[in-house]
Design a protein around this motif. Structure first.
Motif, PDB file in Angstrom:
ATOM      1  N   PHE A  13       0.850  -1.161   0.168  1.00  0.00           N
ATOM      2  CA  PHE A  13       0.007   0.063  -0.010  1.00  0.00           C
ATOM      3  C   PHE A  13       0.717   1.342  -0.153  1.00  0.00           C
ATOM      4  O   PHE A  13       0.594   2.292  -0.522  1.00  0.00           O
ATOM      5  CB  PHE A  13      -0.891   0.163   1.157  1.00  0.00           C
ATOM      6  N   ALA A  65      -9.713   2.476   1.616  1.00  0.00           N
ATOM      7  CA  ALA A  65     -10.745   3.411   1.506  1.00  0.00           C
ATOM      8  C   ALA A  65     -11.750   3.603   2.866  1.00  0.00           C
ATOM      9  O   ALA A  65     -12.971   3.993   2.585  1.00  0.00           O
ATOM     10  CB  ALA A  65     -11.604   3.068   0.264  1.00  0.00           C
TER      11      ALA A  65
ATOM     12  N   GLU B  92      -6.820   4.186  -3.550  1.00  0.00           N
ATOM     13  CA  GLU B  92      -7.349   3.314  -2.693  1.00  0.00           C
ATOM     14  C   GLU B  92      -7.685   2.047  -3.592  1.00  0.00           C
ATOM     15  O   GLU B  92      -7.876   0.802  -3.139  1.00  0.00           O
ATOM     16  CB  GLU B  92      -8.662   3.885  -1.950  1.00  0.00           C
ATOM     17  N   LYS B  95      -5.179  -0.159  -4.013  1.00  0.00           N
ATOM     18  CA  LYS B  95      -4.908  -1.180  -2.875  1.00  0.00           C
ATOM     19  C   LYS B  95      -5.956  -2.217  -2.744  1.00  0.00           C
ATOM     20  O   LYS B  95      -5.737  -3.357  -2.457  1.00  0.00           O
ATOM     21  CB  LYS B  95      -4.977  -0.190  -1.540  1.00  0.00           C
ATOM     22  N   ALA B  96      -7.288  -1.881  -3.163  1.00  0.00           N
ATOM     23  CA  ALA B  96      -8.301  -2.892  -3.275  1.00  0.00           C
ATOM     24  C   ALA B  96      -8.098  -3.874  -4.171  1.00  0.00           C
ATOM     25  O   ALA B  96      -8.193  -5.378  -3.717  1.00  0.00           O
ATOM     26  CB  ALA B  96      -9.556  -2.079  -3.461  1.00  0.00           C
ATOM     27  N   LEU B 331     -14.964  -4.257  -6.175  1.00  0.00           N
ATOM     28  CA  LEU B 331     -13.880  -3.659  -4.904  1.00  0.00           C
ATOM     29  C   LEU B 331     -13.179  -2.447  -5.565  1.00  0.00           C
ATOM     30  O   LEU B 331     -12.985  -1.383  -4.717  1.00  0.00           O
ATOM     31  CB  LEU B 331     -13.079  -4.670  -4.393  1.00  0.00           C
ATOM     32  N   MET B 334     -15.671   0.240  -5.457  1.00  0.00           N
ATOM     33  CA  MET B 334     -16.165   0.655  -3.936  1.00  0.00           C
ATOM     34  C   MET B 334     -14.895   1.310  -3.288  1.00  0.00           C
ATOM     35  O   MET B 334     -15.301   2.365  -2.583  1.00  0.00           O
ATOM     36  CB  MET B 334     -16.470  -0.745  -2.999  1.00  0.00           C
ATOM     37  N   ALA B 335     -13.738   1.046  -3.724  1.00  0.00           N
ATOM     38  CA  ALA B 335     -12.786   1.674  -3.071  1.00  0.00           C
ATOM     39  C   ALA B 335     -12.452   3.074  -3.708  1.00  0.00           C
ATOM     40  O   ALA B 335     -12.264   4.059  -2.874  1.00  0.00           O
ATOM     41  CB  ALA B 335     -11.596   1.022  -3.313  1.00  0.00           C
ATOM     42  N   PRO B 338     -15.369   6.904  -2.443  1.00  0.00           N
ATOM     43  CA  PRO B 338     -15.617   7.954  -1.765  1.00  0.00           C
ATOM     44  C   PRO B 338     -15.134   9.190  -2.337  1.00  0.00           C
ATOM     45  O   PRO B 338     -15.246  10.310  -2.347  1.00  0.00           O
ATOM     46  CB  PRO B 338     -14.750   7.525  -0.459  1.00  0.00           C
TER      47      PRO B 338
END
Lengths: 454, 454
Positions: A13, A65, B92, B95-96, B331, B334-335, B338
């Motif tokens: 990450f 997130a 993000e 990362k997801a 995913l 979703m990540a 935001p």
């Protein structure tokens, strides 16, 4: 999560944060503020790597997130989930989605005629040729899951009210693909060993003809079904379908990518496989392959002309809606493909390990296997009503005691709370892992005084 | 690739190799051989990180899976590719997909009723509710690309020979979705500013009615089209559609995820968006949202019953073929969500930067903008026949000289070799990047003595 696994994710990450810096900077390089941020991140990264090496340190990151847990089931545990086993990414696929995760990452060098399967950089065109060869068919396309392969075929061949022969163990997506095209499923019964035979298929075709006055328009059968993973008489069924001149779709969701599949030898007109189920790929992905005979229909290009502008998009394929997997999904398939091809040749070892585990399970008194036995597949339906469920009856955690015992020993993927009939998949476990898995089952049985034969 | 970017990828890849070690090991930890391998990999990783920090070292890895180049366009360059800009993953999301790339990674905690949008861990059910709210509609589903959203709607509403109103700038996937359902597209003409108006839509509906004796069954219009990214009279068109009681599909492939979209206010019955085009997500992904009114039809659940087994898969939705995005694609959506929600509120800044760049381009003598101007979007079609193409006429590299000049300054994503009419997208570039981009165009013009107004 162990500290080492936690720190592995944190290091990954942190590197993605670094990538974010590059992405927000100018091509000429960092300015002073960016350089400072870079140095800070590198210093943190070094600390994370030190912790990773030593197996120390507290978690610095626990959510993605803000809401998503870090998924570490494959690193931390042995995962025997029935549908997840053969869809786990290879290391190369994980690298590929790091590099090609962005939206339309396949499209950097898209040139005329502007179609995914014609792109040569990355080598998508070659991959399509390889895929067709892999299942020994004439043409292959990638699709967003096996179900979208079924849909392309039913959309092509099935009209309103038409009958489609499926197995009594057909997957729900086959039902939906037929329904979506306006057709009706007609199920071939199983024999007393839960096998779909060629004879039963022929009888069903005759019955449909007698009942409806018309032959079915498609035969769509799973080589190994999703319930028992029993092997059905796929080559014989292909032969029967052809005797009636009915096209035959071979559903290889549980075979393409794990065992050798020869579509022509089977007599398939269509071969469908699943990327996320059996080809170590990101979902949704899959393959639809076919013979020269059916390509003009199933891969027909658009004939629609704009009534006003007279626009035509001639090369786009109607059933695929043009391009299908324009990024990370496809690149994960491509990156896993060399390993996937190789692993199909080691299918015998996978089956042997599957039987090794099942044999050990059967030594636990009261355990049964509901799938055909000896196993010909790594997915198996078992019945532990007479063994592990006897404990659940009086345990305060009921069937969850079994999940607790498994997970405390590093095993996940069983259906939580289920101790009667349930499914597991040993695909991809190495010799030590399968031995460990068997030992865990024995150990739990012994802990609860369930007799185990030695 | 610069050494730092190269080493960032190498560090990521090395960590994926480490993950591979964890995956092949027992839950009890490494044995001696694995520990040794781990130590070796860590030592290499430390060297890679040292090189990353210093910007030194030769490439150790240049290919993924032996054949795939490392894609570094987003790190190394400013990418103005027309369709890639808003599909780039957020940090993000990257990362997801590291954590959730594996095949069916969404399915760890799938319980009754066994449908993707009902899964609460990870929070997929909540995400669906948020998505519907985000576009102000009653229901939302994720789909493998906007095109699969169109297909679900045409599959529901369009019968053989039915007319569907589209724009004269409709995307090819709309053509295909209509054709796939057996319908016929009827294009609304553009006005002299290349805008689809409400009046012209009403006239087309009347013309179709007069010609075919039937009203069209669907109006499907892009808010911003893919050619010019002009804004069409979407709310007025919605009103017209409703006056004729024809359902209206709002194509938000170029809006949902980059600017605020209020489906109810627009009068949309369906809102379709693209994950990989405008929601910073892995392809193929997208959203299909709709009103309560149309949900029973478009999200109808299966009615198919096995003729023999009487099996029913009652909760599965026919047009979606059950679950749609079962892993990394979802995913990543979703990540990114935001950040995607937040960025739509900054759309004004994106448009301002788009206009800043276009204004600077227009100062280069002979340059034109073919899209509406001032720009209301970040995607723009430009005409540099009178500027950069004048050089191409006599340059030995022809139009490729322009690509060479751009890429040597760290700009990619233009259509290589095109110096007449071409498209670019400035979405996501920050203030410094947009300034740099404009300066590069000026610099190239000056190098070739194309007059630039100051």
């Amino acid at each position: 999560m162990t500290a080492r696994i936690q720190k592995t994710f944190e290091a990954l990450f942190q590197l993605e944060e670094l990538r974010g810096l590059f992405r927000a900077s100018l091509p000429t390089g960092f300015d002073a503020g960016e350089e400072e941020e870079f140095r800070k991140r590198i210093a943190e990264l070094k600390q994370i790597v030190a912790d990773l090496e030593a197996g120390t340190g507290n978690p610095r990151v626990t959510k993605i997130a803000g809401t998503l847990d870090i998924r570490c089931r494959e690193e931390e545990y042995i995962n025997i989930h029935p549908i997840q086993a053969a869809g786990r990414l290879t290391t190369e696929a994980r690298k590929a989605i790091i590099a090609y995760g962005d939206g339309y990452s396949t499209c950097d060098a898209c040139r005329k005629p502007f179609r995914l399967d014609k792109i040569s950089k990355p080598g998508i065109a070659d991959f399509h040729a390889d895929l067709a060869k892999f299942v020994n068919m004439d043409h292959a396309r990638v699709v967003p899951g096996a179900r979208r392969g079924f849909q392309a075929v039913t959309g092509t061949l099935v009209g309103r009210g038409d009958s489609v022969i499926v197995s009594a163990l057909a997957h729900y997506t086959e039902f939906l693909a037929v329904e979506n095209a306006g057709g009706v499923v007609k199920e071939v019964p199983l024999n007393d060993k839960n096998i779909v035979t060629a004879d039963a298929t022929a009888q069903k075709i005759e019955a449909v003809k007698a009942e409806t006055g018309k032959l079915p328009v498609l035969v769509m059968i799973d080589h190994f079904d999703y319930q028992f993973a029993n092997e059905h008489e796929i080559a014989g069924i292909g032969k029967v379908a052809h005797q009636y001149d009915i096209p035959f779709l071979y559903n290889g969701a549980y075979t393409v990518g794990v065992m050798p599949v020869d579509g022509k030898k089977i007599g398939a007109d269509f071969v469908v496989g699943s990327g996320h189920k059996s080809m170590a790929s990101v979902a949704p992905s899959g393959v639809l392959a076919m013979t020269d005979e059916y390509a003009p229909e199933a891969l027909r290009t658009t004939a629609m002309v704009g009534d006003l502008t007279k626009r035509k998009f001639g090369i786009k394929e109607v059933e695929l809606l043009g391009c299908t997997l324009m990024g990370g999904t496809l690149l994960s398939m491509m990156a896993s493909f060399p390993a996937v091809k190789a692993r199909t040749l080691a299918w015998g070892d996978e089956v042997r390990r599957s039987n090794f585990f099942i044999d050990r399970l059967l030594k636990i008194s009261g355990s049964k296997v509901l799938s055909e036995y000896p196993r010909k597949h790594t997915l198996t339906k078992v019945d532990t009503t007479g063994s592990f469920d006897t404990v659940a009856k009086t345990h305060k955690r009921k069937g969850f005691y079994f999940s607790d015992e498994l997970s405390s020993r590093g095993i996940v993927g069983e259906f939580a709370g289920a101790t009667r009939t349930w499914k597991l998949n040993t695909y991809g476990l190495n010799e030590r892992q399968i031995q460990y898995l068997a030992d865990v089952f024995t150990e739990i049985a012994e802990k609860y005084q369930i007799p185990v034969m030695r």
